[in-house]
Motif scaffolding. Structure first.
Motif, PDB file in Angstrom:
ATOM      1  N   GLU A 173     -11.630  10.047  -0.650  1.00 56.68           N
ATOM      2  CA  GLU A 173     -12.245  10.323   0.951  1.00 56.68           C
ATOM      3  C   GLU A 173     -13.411  10.028   0.914  1.00 56.68           C
ATOM      4  N   PHE A 174     -14.470  10.527  -0.020  1.00 55.36           N
ATOM      5  CA  PHE A 174     -15.867  10.270   0.041  1.00 55.36           C
ATOM      6  C   PHE A 174     -16.099   8.817  -0.224  1.00 55.36           C
ATOM      7  N   LEU A 175     -15.432   8.155  -1.185  1.00 62.85           N
ATOM      8  CA  LEU A 175     -15.591   6.850  -1.360  1.00 62.85           C
ATOM      9  C   LEU A 175     -15.472   5.962   0.015  1.00 62.85           C
ATOM     10  N   THR A 176     -14.275   6.316   0.519  1.00 62.48           N
ATOM     11  CA  THR A 176     -14.087   5.584   1.941  1.00 62.48           C
ATOM     12  C   THR A 176     -15.038   5.911   3.080  1.00 62.48           C
ATOM     13  N   PHE A 177     -15.580   7.097   3.058  1.00 62.82           N
ATOM     14  CA  PHE A 177     -16.578   7.197   4.158  1.00 62.82           C
ATOM     15  C   PHE A 177     -17.877   6.492   3.585  1.00 62.82           C
ATOM     16  N   MET A 178     -18.257   6.377   2.323  1.00 62.80           N
ATOM     17  CA  MET A 178     -19.471   5.817   1.839  1.00 62.80           C
ATOM     18  C   MET A 178     -19.417   4.280   2.084  1.00 62.80           C
ATOM     19  N   LEU A 179     -17.970   3.486   2.010  1.00 63.76           N
ATOM     20  CA  LEU A 179     -17.964   2.171   2.082  1.00 63.76           C
ATOM     21  C   LEU A 179     -17.808   1.808   3.734  1.00 63.76           C
TER      22      LEU A 179
ATOM     23  N   PHE B 174     -29.539   4.384  -8.436  1.00 62.33           N
ATOM     24  CA  PHE B 174     -27.867   4.445  -8.026  1.00 62.33           C
ATOM     25  C   PHE B 174     -27.934   3.920  -6.601  1.00 62.33           C
ATOM     26  N   LEU B 175     -28.429   5.039  -5.991  1.00 63.25           N
ATOM     27  CA  LEU B 175     -28.465   5.115  -4.566  1.00 63.25           C
ATOM     28  C   LEU B 175     -28.691   3.749  -3.879  1.00 63.25           C
ATOM     29  N   THR B 176     -29.868   3.081  -4.602  1.00 60.28           N
ATOM     30  CA  THR B 176     -30.372   1.857  -3.846  1.00 60.28           C
ATOM     31  C   THR B 176     -29.278   0.630  -4.258  1.00 60.28           C
ATOM     32  N   PHE B 177     -28.617   0.660  -5.617  1.00 57.55           N
ATOM     33  CA  PHE B 177     -27.826  -0.309  -5.814  1.00 57.55           C
ATOM     34  C   PHE B 177     -26.297  -0.033  -4.854  1.00 57.55           C
ATOM     35  N   MET B 178     -26.128   1.154  -4.421  1.00 58.57           N
ATOM     36  CA  MET B 178     -24.953   1.332  -3.477  1.00 58.57           C
ATOM     37  C   MET B 178     -25.289   1.063  -2.098  1.00 58.57           C
ATOM     38  N   ILE B 185     -20.514   0.718  -5.394  1.00 57.11           N
ATOM     39  CA  ILE B 185     -20.081   2.097  -5.148  1.00 57.11           C
ATOM     40  C   ILE B 185     -19.440   2.747  -6.313  1.00 57.11           C
ATOM     41  N   THR B 186     -18.253   2.050  -6.653  1.00 58.72           N
ATOM     42  CA  THR B 186     -17.421   2.694  -7.602  1.00 58.72           C
ATOM     43  C   THR B 186     -18.161   2.886  -9.136  1.00 58.72           C
ATOM     44  N   ALA B 187     -18.767   1.660  -9.501  1.00 59.40           N
ATOM     45  CA  ALA B 187     -19.443   1.710 -10.698  1.00 59.40           C
ATOM     46  C   ALA B 187     -20.453   2.391 -10.815  1.00 59.40           C
ATOM     47  N   CYS B 188     -21.245   2.596  -9.614  1.00 60.80           N
ATOM     48  CA  CYS B 188     -22.569   3.511  -9.695  1.00 60.80           C
ATOM     49  C   CYS B 188     -21.985   5.025  -9.799  1.00 60.80           C
TER      50      CYS B 188
END
Lengths: 250, 250
Positions: A173-179, B174-178, B185-188
């Protein structure tokens, strides 16, 4: 001589009761810390979060006093191998409870940051449900210890899988919200750490339940725990990036 | 009677030497695990990562055998209060080393996932530097234990601040890269957990160093540690979302 031994035995039992009373008190405080940390997050109650943060000192103090008491008992009573095993188990359990207190405090710290941000969907409700499950597991693990109830301890160990599963769901869920919106990233990072904290609390409760199993039947964690971590080695899931966080550090 | 006491004392000393040899062996394996986990991540060496994963069993086995040995010594020798304190300290240290092994194993698990993804800037080099610092801290903490060198132990505790600082810097990266590219995001997320793992290893090493200080001078962590966690309460930093992850769970 027999009477002397009995005298020594009952002195040890009295000491052990004192130590166990402290463990129960620590357990009660740890349960409250979990519940209140999750409640303060959901209700955005900064005052309650601050109570959790300051309240952790009482758990730490109990752990220290319990360890001193345990060391004193070992030195004074020179317990038999099986009595010694009980004392050492209690010391391990107190370390688990102390860590649960720390993790609750860390949750509360993050809550005071999160209340200043936009809420992320219904994730705080899910986190509270997860925390309630862990709190009930802890309650049962402590009951299992007092009653030397192996079946209940095994049940607690089994329920930790559900907690791991809830964590996995939340992670997705968090991944989805971030994307969806990069402005959610910071809040999601905090919420993700909170989810991970609750999952780790579940591991500590499991460790307490494992101590109970060991005390009642002599069985070690490796004989009990059948870790299902296929998801972390299944390449399909790996490629989707939905794994690697469901594994404990074991 | 005096001779008898001396005999008992030296039997205890012999037992303690055996236990200490095991701690040193565990320490060596834990150092290697940290170094190899970080190396496999930077060089994308899946085989080395797998070695770290399978090698953790040896650390776990040593911890178990050390705990059994320690319990046996306590039961058999009924050590004096100060000798008992040494045995209990060694048991705590072994728990710290076992956790370091677990965290290295978790790093290696994530590495096998990360090698299948695009590298994120130069972050794996930074992680390796951070891991090397922690490994050197661990080496010094164990030397400090053997030599009862309080100054060296205090130095280790001091150096943990640098590790925390490196973690904070990486967290921002990491925040900056995301934010830059959601495909990162996933790798970070994995890299962020690895950074957090290394930071937690630093906490475990600090805990070992604190045991040394306690053994040499009787001083407790609270008397030594001056946690500088202004960043987690400074509202400006909080609003920027750059905080809350630099705090340990203490």
């Amino acid at each position: 001589m027999k009477e002397l031994n009995q005298h020594i035995a009952s002195a040890f039992d009295r000491d052990l009761e004192g130590i166990q009373a402290k463990i129960m008190k620590m357990g009660g405080l740890a349960e409250a810390a979990i519940v209140n940390a999750a409640k303060s997050l959901e209700t955005r109650d900064e005052e309650l979060a601050n109570q959790v943060r300051t309240g952790d000192a009482a758990i730490d103090a109990l752990e220290e006093s319990l360890n001193e008491e345990a060391a004193r008992v070992i030195a004074l009573r020179a317990p038999t191998a099986s009595d010694l095993r009980i004392v050492l188990s209690v010391m391990r359990m107190s370390a688990n409870l102390e860590r649960i207190g720390d993790l609750s405090k860390n949750m509360a710290k993050r809550t005071t940051v999160l209340v200043q941000m936009q809420p992320i969907g219904g994730t705080t409700q899910s986190l509270r449900r997860m925390a309630r499950d862990v709190e009930l597991m802890l309650k049962d693990a402590l009951d299992a210890y007092i009653q030397r109830d192996e079946a209940l301890a095994l049940d607690v160990i089994e329920r930790d899988r559900d907690v791991d599963q809830m964590y996995n769901t939340l992670f997705r869920e968090f991944l989805t919200f971030m994307l969806e919106d990069p402005r959610n990233i910071t809040a999601c990072m905090h919420l993700h750490f909170i989810a991970k904290n609750i999952e780790r609390m579940g591991d500590h409760v499991t460790s307490i339940a494992e101590q109970v199993v060991f005390l009642t039947s002599g069985r070690k964690p490796d004989d009990i725990r059948i870790k299902d971590d296929r998801t972390s080695t299944d390449p399909r899931l790996s490629m989707e990036g939905l794994d690697g966080d469901e594994d404990s550090e074991d």
